[in-house]
Design a protein around this motif. Sequence first.
Motif, PDB file in Angstrom:
ATOM      1  N   ARG A  42      15.399  29.868 -89.467  1.00  0.00           N
ATOM      2  CA  ARG A  42      15.505  28.633 -90.241  1.00  0.00           C
ATOM      3  C   ARG A  42      14.425  28.444 -91.319  1.00  0.00           C
ATOM      4  NH1 ARG A  42      19.691  25.894 -88.043  1.00  0.00           N
ATOM      5  NH2 ARG A  42      20.097  26.317 -85.837  1.00  0.00           N
ATOM      6  N   PRO A  43      13.213  28.978 -91.186  1.00  0.00           N
ATOM      7  CA  PRO A  43      12.213  28.727 -92.240  1.00  0.00           C
ATOM      8  C   PRO A  43      12.677  29.032 -93.656  1.00  0.00           C
ATOM      9  CG  PRO A  43      11.129  29.662 -90.339  1.00  0.00           C
ATOM     10  CD  PRO A  43      12.611  29.715 -90.055  1.00  0.00           C
ATOM     11  N   PRO A  44      13.425  30.123 -93.918  1.00  0.00           N
ATOM     12  CA  PRO A  44      13.847  30.363 -95.306  1.00  0.00           C
ATOM     13  C   PRO A  44      14.747  29.269 -95.879  1.00  0.00           C
ATOM     14  CG  PRO A  44      14.100  32.357 -93.979  1.00  0.00           C
ATOM     15  CD  PRO A  44      13.824  31.235 -93.037  1.00  0.00           C
ATOM     16  N   LEU A  45      15.382  28.494 -95.006  1.00  0.00           N
ATOM     17  CA  LEU A  45      16.323  27.488 -95.483  1.00  0.00           C
ATOM     18  C   LEU A  45      15.641  26.414 -96.325  1.00  0.00           C
ATOM     19  CD1 LEU A  45      18.569  26.947 -92.331  1.00  0.00           C
ATOM     20  CD2 LEU A  45      18.690  28.734 -94.087  1.00  0.00           C
ATOM     21  N   SER A  46      14.351  26.172 -96.061  1.00  0.00           N
ATOM     22  CA  SER A  46      13.613  25.197 -96.866  1.00  0.00           C
ATOM     23  C   SER A  46      12.590  25.879 -97.763  1.00  0.00           C
ATOM     24  CB  SER A  46      12.901  24.181 -95.954  1.00  0.00           C
ATOM     25  OG  SER A  46      11.990  24.831 -95.081  1.00  0.00           O
ATOM     26  N   TRP A 147       7.186  18.038 -93.169  1.00  0.00           N
ATOM     27  CA  TRP A 147       7.171  19.413 -93.678  1.00  0.00           C
ATOM     28  C   TRP A 147       8.475  19.722 -94.395  1.00  0.00           C
ATOM     29  CZ3 TRP A 147       2.667  21.327 -94.169  1.00  0.00           C
ATOM     30  CH2 TRP A 147       1.658  21.093 -93.225  1.00  0.00           C
ATOM     31  N   ILE A 148       9.603  19.423 -93.740  1.00  0.00           N
ATOM     32  CA  ILE A 148      10.897  19.678 -94.369  1.00  0.00           C
ATOM     33  C   ILE A 148      11.032  18.859 -95.652  1.00  0.00           C
ATOM     34  CG2 ILE A 148      13.378  19.213 -94.135  1.00  0.00           C
ATOM     35  CD1 ILE A 148      12.713  21.727 -92.789  1.00  0.00           C
ATOM     36  N   GLY A 149      10.603  17.586 -95.589  1.00  0.00           N
ATOM     37  CA  GLY A 149      10.731  16.733 -96.755  1.00  0.00           C
ATOM     38  C   GLY A 149       9.941  17.255 -97.947  1.00  0.00           C
ATOM     39  N   LEU A 150       8.696  17.657 -97.722  1.00  0.00           N
ATOM     40  CA  LEU A 150       7.866  18.120 -98.827  1.00  0.00           C
ATOM     41  C   LEU A 150       8.264  19.511 -99.301  1.00  0.00           C
ATOM     42  CD1 LEU A 150       4.296  16.770 -97.986  1.00  0.00           C
ATOM     43  CD2 LEU A 150       6.095  15.773 -99.418  1.00  0.00           C
ATOM     44  N   GLU A 151       8.701  20.377 -98.403  1.00  0.00           N
ATOM     45  CA  GLU A 151       9.185  21.681 -98.853  1.00  0.00           C
ATOM     46  C   GLU A 151      10.453  21.514 -99.691  1.00  0.00           C
ATOM     47  OE1 GLU A 151       7.459  24.481 -95.196  1.00  0.00           O
ATOM     48  OE2 GLU A 151       9.608  24.094 -95.345  1.00  0.00           O
ATOM     49  N   TYR A 309       1.770  27.374 -83.845  1.00  0.00           N
ATOM     50  CA  TYR A 309       1.508  27.983 -85.152  1.00  0.00           C
ATOM     51  C   TYR A 309       2.667  27.642 -86.080  1.00  0.00           C
ATOM     52  CZ  TYR A 309       1.592  31.539 -88.826  1.00  0.00           C
ATOM     53  OH  TYR A 309       1.660  32.175 -90.045  1.00  0.00           O
ATOM     54  N   PHE A 310       2.341  27.298 -87.304  1.00  0.00           N
ATOM     55  CA  PHE A 310       3.393  27.151 -88.304  1.00  0.00           C
ATOM     56  C   PHE A 310       2.803  27.421 -89.683  1.00  0.00           C
ATOM     57  CE2 PHE A 310       1.666  22.870 -87.703  1.00  0.00           C
ATOM     58  CZ  PHE A 310       1.481  22.412 -88.996  1.00  0.00           C
ATOM     59  N   TYR A 311       3.682  27.542 -90.649  1.00  0.00           N
ATOM     60  CA  TYR A 311       3.240  27.827 -92.005  1.00  0.00           C
ATOM     61  C   TYR A 311       4.128  27.091 -92.995  1.00  0.00           C
ATOM     62  CZ  TYR A 311       7.221  31.029 -92.509  1.00  0.00           C
ATOM     63  OH  TYR A 311       8.494  31.564 -92.583  1.00  0.00           O
ATOM     64  N   THR A 312       3.625  26.959 -94.207  1.00  0.00           N
ATOM     65  CA  THR A 312       4.424  26.347 -95.266  1.00  0.00           C
ATOM     66  C   THR A 312       4.089  27.002 -96.593  1.00  0.00           C
ATOM     67  OG1 THR A 312       5.138  24.229 -96.230  1.00  0.00           O
ATOM     68  CG2 THR A 312       2.791  24.515 -95.896  1.00  0.00           C
ATOM     69  N   ASP A 313       5.041  26.944 -97.507  1.00  0.00           N
ATOM     70  CA  ASP A 313       4.855  27.373 -98.888  1.00  0.00           C
ATOM     71  C   ASP A 313       5.359  26.254 -99.778  1.00  0.00           C
ATOM     72  OD1 ASP A 313       3.936  30.131 -98.421  1.00  0.00           O
ATOM     73  OD2 ASP A 313       5.953  30.445 -97.635  1.00  0.00           O
ATOM     74  N   GLN A 314       4.478  25.691-100.589  1.00  0.00           N
ATOM     75  CA  GLN A 314       4.850  24.625-101.513  1.00  0.00           C
ATOM     76  C   GLN A 314       4.166  24.889-102.857  1.00  0.00           C
ATOM     77  OE1 GLN A 314       4.259  20.678 -99.750  1.00  0.00           O
ATOM     78  NE2 GLN A 314       4.554  21.561 -97.713  1.00  0.00           N
ATOM     79  N   TYR A 315       4.985  25.177-103.879  1.00  0.00           N
ATOM     80  CA  TYR A 315       4.450  25.553-105.190  1.00  0.00           C
ATOM     81  C   TYR A 315       3.537  26.770-105.020  1.00  0.00           C
ATOM     82  CZ  TYR A 315       5.957  20.698-105.888  1.00  0.00           C
ATOM     83  OH  TYR A 315       6.670  19.528-105.891  1.00  0.00           O
ATOM     84  N   GLU A 316       2.272  26.659-105.500  1.00  0.00           N
ATOM     85  CA  GLU A 316       1.358  27.791-105.373  1.00  0.00           C
ATOM     86  C   GLU A 316       0.531  27.733-104.092  1.00  0.00           C
ATOM     87  OE1 GLU A 316      -0.924  24.599-107.720  1.00  0.00           O
ATOM     88  OE2 GLU A 316       1.132  25.340-107.553  1.00  0.00           O
TER      89      GLU A 316
END
Length: 385
Positions: A42-46, A147-151, A309-316
């Motif tokens: 599921r992570p790639p979905l956002s 997290w989902i909202g901001l991604e 553990y979790f991770y996020t990518d938002q912009y740079e």
Amino acid sequence: MATFVIVGAGLAGAKAAQTLREEGFDGEIVLIGAETERPYERPPLSKDYLHGRSARDDIFVHAPEWYADNGVDLRLGMRVTRIEPDHHLVRLGDGSRQPYDKLLIATGAVPRRLPGPAYYLRTVEDSEALRARFTRGARVIIVGASWIGLETAAAARTAGCEVTVVEPEPTGLNRALGQELGQLFAGLHARKGVDLRFGTAAAEITDTGVRLSSGERLTADLVVVGIGAAPEVWLARDAGLDVGQGILTDAALRTSHPDVFAAGDVAEFFHPLYGRRIRVEHWANALHGGPAAARSMLGQEVAYDRLPYFYTDQYELGMEFSGDIEGHDEIVYRGDPEGLEFIAYWLRGGRVIAGMNVNVWDVVDDIQELIRSGVTVDAKELSSG
């Protein structure tokens, strides 16, 4: 020959089936999923998939032929309507019954919903629908600075949409990270041109937008709701299993019935390090929890003690987080928070209980080792060492 049934064909369920075969189980494996797609991540979905940077084939856990090649009876588009632990039986939506010797519940979670016409992001179809609507100039309202909202906000803004985020908390990610770190993420989105409306809620969602609790009306082409998820515990509850915030398990992921196990988002498991039960909704818990449950089903000694553990990518910004901030009394920074290249440590009583590395890589193992050690640290050395 023994039959193991897995209810929930997501990452946790698929990895459990894989582990059963890798550990030498030669009985029947039945993997039942309500979705029509084979198990996917599921992570790639956002993230990349929502941005259009990755192919559809990249999200799947296994190739299509893997299930038949490994003797896994994959039943998609099939809902389980009832579990009868005392009879070792699962009832399916088509009226059939599936007996089992041991059962794993890996049903995950579902988005919390609000009344009114809105989009949600949980499935691959959800991601594809949003990507099609994220076009330049489209007006998008995101309800929830999670997290989902901001991604999702980052993906929409990157696509050229006009984005507004509505959140009743004083900043983004307030409950996940606290106000201090939440403001850092909020500042990033503000600099990218996102209109942030903190301290106000979505009182009504309509075909034309959102009415805020303040009375103000915001116009939008689409509204996306990201206010968290609820574990799918109803099967367990109806079956008489012990349920709290999730399906209650011991450290071996065994429920209150000795032949029923739970893993992934749906499990509230006893964590040996914390000495209490926790529930973790992130990717890594499904990735590792499914295999741990499989080994436990096989009778192996299991003490599932992975740190959250979790991770996020938002912009740079790229980030990895380890641990649990509950009860922290201090935050220590190493690096440059304003330049978005730093490590943040949450401390309680002088001990590190959580760490977040932002645009700093290959340090997760060191952070987790520090958390597990329980040693008292010097804050000045931690910030400069």
